[in-house]
Design a protein around this motif. Structure first.
Motif, PDB file in Angstrom:
ATOM      1  N   ILE A   1       0.842  -1.204   0.000  1.00 32.03           N
ATOM      2  CA  ILE A   1       0.000   0.000   0.000  1.00 32.03           C
ATOM      3  C   ILE A   1       0.876   1.252   0.000  1.00 32.03           C
ATOM      4  CG2 ILE A   1      -1.693   1.324   1.335  1.00 32.03           C
ATOM      5  CD1 ILE A   1      -2.779  -1.403   2.328  1.00 32.03           C
ATOM      6  N   GLY A   2       1.953   1.213   0.766  1.00 30.18           N
ATOM      7  CA  GLY A   2       2.889   2.341   0.794  1.00 30.18           C
ATOM      8  C   GLY A   2       4.053   2.145  -0.151  1.00 30.18           C
TER       9      GLY A   2
ATOM     10  N   ARG B   1       1.171   7.314   5.017  1.00 28.75           N
ATOM     11  CA  ARG B   1       0.217   7.479   6.120  1.00 28.75           C
ATOM     12  C   ARG B   1      -0.999   6.577   5.916  1.00 28.75           C
ATOM     13  NH1 ARG B   1      -4.198  10.529   7.709  1.00 28.75           N
ATOM     14  NH2 ARG B   1      -4.197  11.020   9.941  1.00 28.75           N
ATOM     15  N   SER B   2      -1.460   6.444   4.682  1.00 24.27           N
ATOM     16  CA  SER B   2      -2.562   5.527   4.405  1.00 24.27           C
ATOM     17  C   SER B   2      -2.180   4.093   4.735  1.00 24.27           C
ATOM     18  CB  SER B   2      -2.974   5.638   2.927  1.00 24.27           C
ATOM     19  OG  SER B   2      -3.516   6.911   2.636  1.00 24.27           O
TER      20      SER B   2
ATOM     21  N   ALA C   1      -4.107   1.655   7.485  1.00 24.05           N
ATOM     22  CA  ALA C   1      -4.578   0.317   7.134  1.00 24.05           C
ATOM     23  C   ALA C   1      -3.902  -0.744   7.988  1.00 24.05           C
ATOM     24  CB  ALA C   1      -4.328   0.050   5.648  1.00 24.05           C
ATOM     25  N   PHE C   2      -2.599  -0.621   8.176  1.00 23.09           N
ATOM     26  CA  PHE C   2      -1.848  -1.617   8.929  1.00 23.09           C
ATOM     27  C   PHE C   2      -2.260  -1.620  10.394  1.00 23.09           C
ATOM     28  CE2 PHE C   2       2.036  -2.860  11.295  1.00 23.09           C
ATOM     29  CZ  PHE C   2       2.169  -4.147  10.807  1.00 23.09           C
ATOM     30  N   LEU C   3      -2.367  -0.437  11.001  1.00 23.69           N
ATOM     31  CA  LEU C   3      -2.704  -0.378  12.422  1.00 23.69           C
ATOM     32  C   LEU C   3      -4.130  -0.868  12.680  1.00 23.69           C
ATOM     33  CD1 LEU C   3      -1.043   3.019  13.397  1.00 23.69           C
ATOM     34  CD2 LEU C   3      -0.288   0.718  14.025  1.00 23.69           C
TER      35      LEU C   3
ATOM     36  N   ARG D   1      -8.417   3.542   2.756  1.00 19.86           N
ATOM     37  CA  ARG D   1      -7.014   3.965   2.773  1.00 19.86           C
ATOM     38  C   ARG D   1      -6.140   3.081   1.887  1.00 19.86           C
ATOM     39  NH1 ARG D   1      -4.953   8.739   4.754  1.00 19.86           N
ATOM     40  NH2 ARG D   1      -6.130   9.441   6.573  1.00 19.86           N
ATOM     41  N   ALA D   2      -6.513   1.812   1.775  1.00 20.45           N
ATOM     42  CA  ALA D   2      -5.710   0.882   0.976  1.00 20.45           C
ATOM     43  C   ALA D   2      -5.689   1.258  -0.497  1.00 20.45           C
ATOM     44  CB  ALA D   2      -6.230  -0.542   1.145  1.00 20.45           C
ATOM     45  N   MET D   3      -6.609   2.129  -0.920  1.00 21.33           N
ATOM     46  CA  MET D   3      -6.640   2.547  -2.324  1.00 21.33           C
ATOM     47  C   MET D   3      -5.466   3.435  -2.694  1.00 21.33           C
ATOM     48  SD  MET D   3      -9.063   0.989  -3.712  1.00 21.33           S
ATOM     49  CE  MET D   3      -8.390  -0.288  -2.650  1.00 21.33           C
TER      50      MET D   3
END
Length: 548
Positions: free
Chosen positions: A84-85, A95-96, A100-102, A164-166
């Protein structure tokens, strides 16, 4: 033969009907996505991360115990963060990935808790032993499993992380939404349905979590003005049908929907990636007519969107009706909710279809590389024909392979009603051309804001208070002790040190004096030593006489 990871704790990888079906699906989608990514010029790092991502999913679907499952689960989460990052210089994308991860990591704590409860209550980590755990451990295990699965599959109330994963590249979205991470939670619930049924309450909770997610996230998808956000919300909604199937025990129906959705959603994201790369925008109003600018991409997207809408005879029409048939046997309310969610799925798919095929104001044809085009017809064909999994006699063999030969099948009226609703809804959206987009739905129910207000800000406030306590109290106490030590050392150095030194000097002088006296008898002459021995002996005789 299975290989236990821990001595005395049976488990390890194994392949049954469910694992085999999902492993093949993951492999096929992975190859299609990697071919597409190669055509778009992604490098070695991207392909390595994608392979690790898919490998973790394969470990997950072949695991027979919670320990091996956790290994695949954790690697999958880590790879999702990296993908994603992927464009790491972009701070917003990173940051997205953090959000998503947290979010998924917070839900993953449920799986760790379930493993601990399984050791205490079932004395085993094997899936087959969990339903036989002692009370209340069985309920605690089920609670941990449900929380982790709902979080991984972006079901309510964890859905917002998928938005956010987008931020990730389109090939990442295609794999993540179709056959790996987001679908992993639905798989876990399908796999562990006996545990859910043994508790009673967990199966009901999962049913309603899936049904409400399918309904509410369908409304969210319908309100989106961004193509990738629409597809993301639709993923949560469609996985809601799989979760509903897991709760009702419709394993064959849920698995068929899993497989068909993997083909449909990977196809739609790859087509979207073509337009996003060529046109530089994700907004639906700016993508108007994009499907007309390359016939192959437009036709493939059209097949996928119509399948997503549940239009007969395409795949999701059949598989979704099987899920609804199982819901109807469980509860009329669940069936009604499922039909309402089905109508919304037809509406949001039709919205994307109408916008992308609406005649544009202008624009030249899009030139698409061969490798990018190559997987699209294959996935489109799968999206069209995988509905055969729900049709006799294929359905009977399908159920026997999955070990559930007695599952319910949809009645004719249910299939007809579903088809009619899909066609009417698609037609209505095509005629209306504009769909209401309430703010609460367009902003994903304000879920991220709610999490920020209820969880993130209070946690950060507590962290700041603890930091101040550490700085002013703990550190203050340490500094006070240090100052006290220095203060006490000062007088000791001024008043006591000279006395101690004098005492040491006296002892030293006395030792030297005694040593000088001791050296005098050491003459080196033998008769002197005899004389000294005679004197000592005489002294001892005198002492003995006096003592006697």
């Amino acid at each position: 033969m299975r290989i236990a990871l821990l001595p005395g704790w049976p488990g390890g990888p194994a392949m049954d009907g469910l694992s085999a079906v999902l492993a093949v699906t993951v492999a096929v989608v992975l190859v299609a996505v990697l071919v597409y990514a190669a055509g778009q010029g992604y490098g070695v790092r991207f392909h390595v991360l994608m392979l690790l991502f898919a490998a973790a999913m394969l470990v997950t679907v072949t695991a027979t115990d919670l320990l091996l499952l956790l290994m695949g689960w954790e690697v999958m989460g880590a790879m999702s963060y990296a993908l994603i990052g992927y464009v790491w210089p972009d701070a917003e994308r990173v940051r997205s990935a953090d959000v998503a991860f947290l979010t998924t990591r917070a839900a993953d704590m449920g799986l760790y808790a379930a493993a601990g409860f399984a050791v205490a209550g079932a004395h085993s980590l094997e899936f087959g032993a969990l339903a036989q755990a002692e009370a209340p451990w069985r309920d605690l295990i089920a609670a941990g499993i449900v929380v982790s699965a709902l979080g991984k599959s972006a079901q309510l109330p964890f859905s917002s992380w998928l938005s956010r994963a987008m931020a990730g590249p389109s090939p990442v979205s295609a794999l993540l939404h179709s056959a790996t991470m987001v679908a992993a939670g639905a798989y876990l619930l399908l796999r562990l349905h006996p545990l859910l049924a043994a508790t009673g309450w967990a199966a009901t909770l999962v049913c309603w979590a899936g049904a409400l997610t399918a309904l509410v996230l369908g409304a969210v998808a319908l309100a989106q003005r961004d193509l990738k956000q629409l597809l993301a919300a639709s993923t949560s909604a469609q996985i809601g049908f799989m979760v509903l199937a897991a709760g009702t025990g419709a394993i064959a129906a849920g698995t068929a929907h899993w497989v068909a959705h993997a083909a449909v959603k990977s196809l739609l994201f790859l087509c979207a990636g073509v337009w996003l790369t060529a046109l530089g925008t994700r907004r639906l109003d700016e993508l108007r007519g994009a499907a007309r600018r390359n016939r192959l991409v437009g036709a493939a997207f059209g097949v996928g969107a119509l399948a997503l809408a549940g239009v007969p005879p395409l795949s999701l029409w059949v598989t979704k009706d099987e899920v609804l048939a199982a819901a109807g046997e469980s509860s009329a309310a669940l069936l009604a909710t499922g039909f309402a969610a089905s109508v919304l799925s037809s509406a949001y798919a039709a919205k994307a279809l109408v916008m992308l095929f609406r005649r544009p104001a202008g624009g030249s044809a899009l030139r698409v590389p061969v490798l990018v085009r190559l997987p699209l017809p294959v996935l489109a064909l799968a999206a069209a024909v995988l509905g055969v999994l729900g049709l006799p006699p294929v359905a009977e063999r399908w159920r026997r392979m999955l070990g559930v030969p007695d599952e319910a099948t949809p009645d004719v009226w249910e299939a007809a009603l579903s088809a009619g609703l899909a066609l009417v809804t698609v037609g209505a959206v095509a005629v209306a051309r504009r769909v209401p987009a309430p703010g609460w739905a367009a902003d994903w129910l304000y879920l991220e804001r709610a999490v920020s207000a209820v969880v993130v800000r209070p946690v950060l406030a507590v962290a700041r208070v603890l930091a101040r306590f550490d700085d002013h109290v703990v550190d203050g106490a340490v500094r006070g002790v240090a100052r006290g030590g220095r203060w006490a050392a000062g007088p000791a150095g001024r008043r006591v040190e000279f006395r101690v030194d004098a005492l040491v000097a006296v002892v030293g002088r006395a030792a030297r004096g005694l040593a000088a006296l001791a050296r005098r008898p050491q003459t080196g002459q033998l008769h002197t030593y005899y004389a000294q021995a005679a004197v000592v002996l005489a002294v001892l005789v005198v002492v003995a006489v006096l003592a006697g």
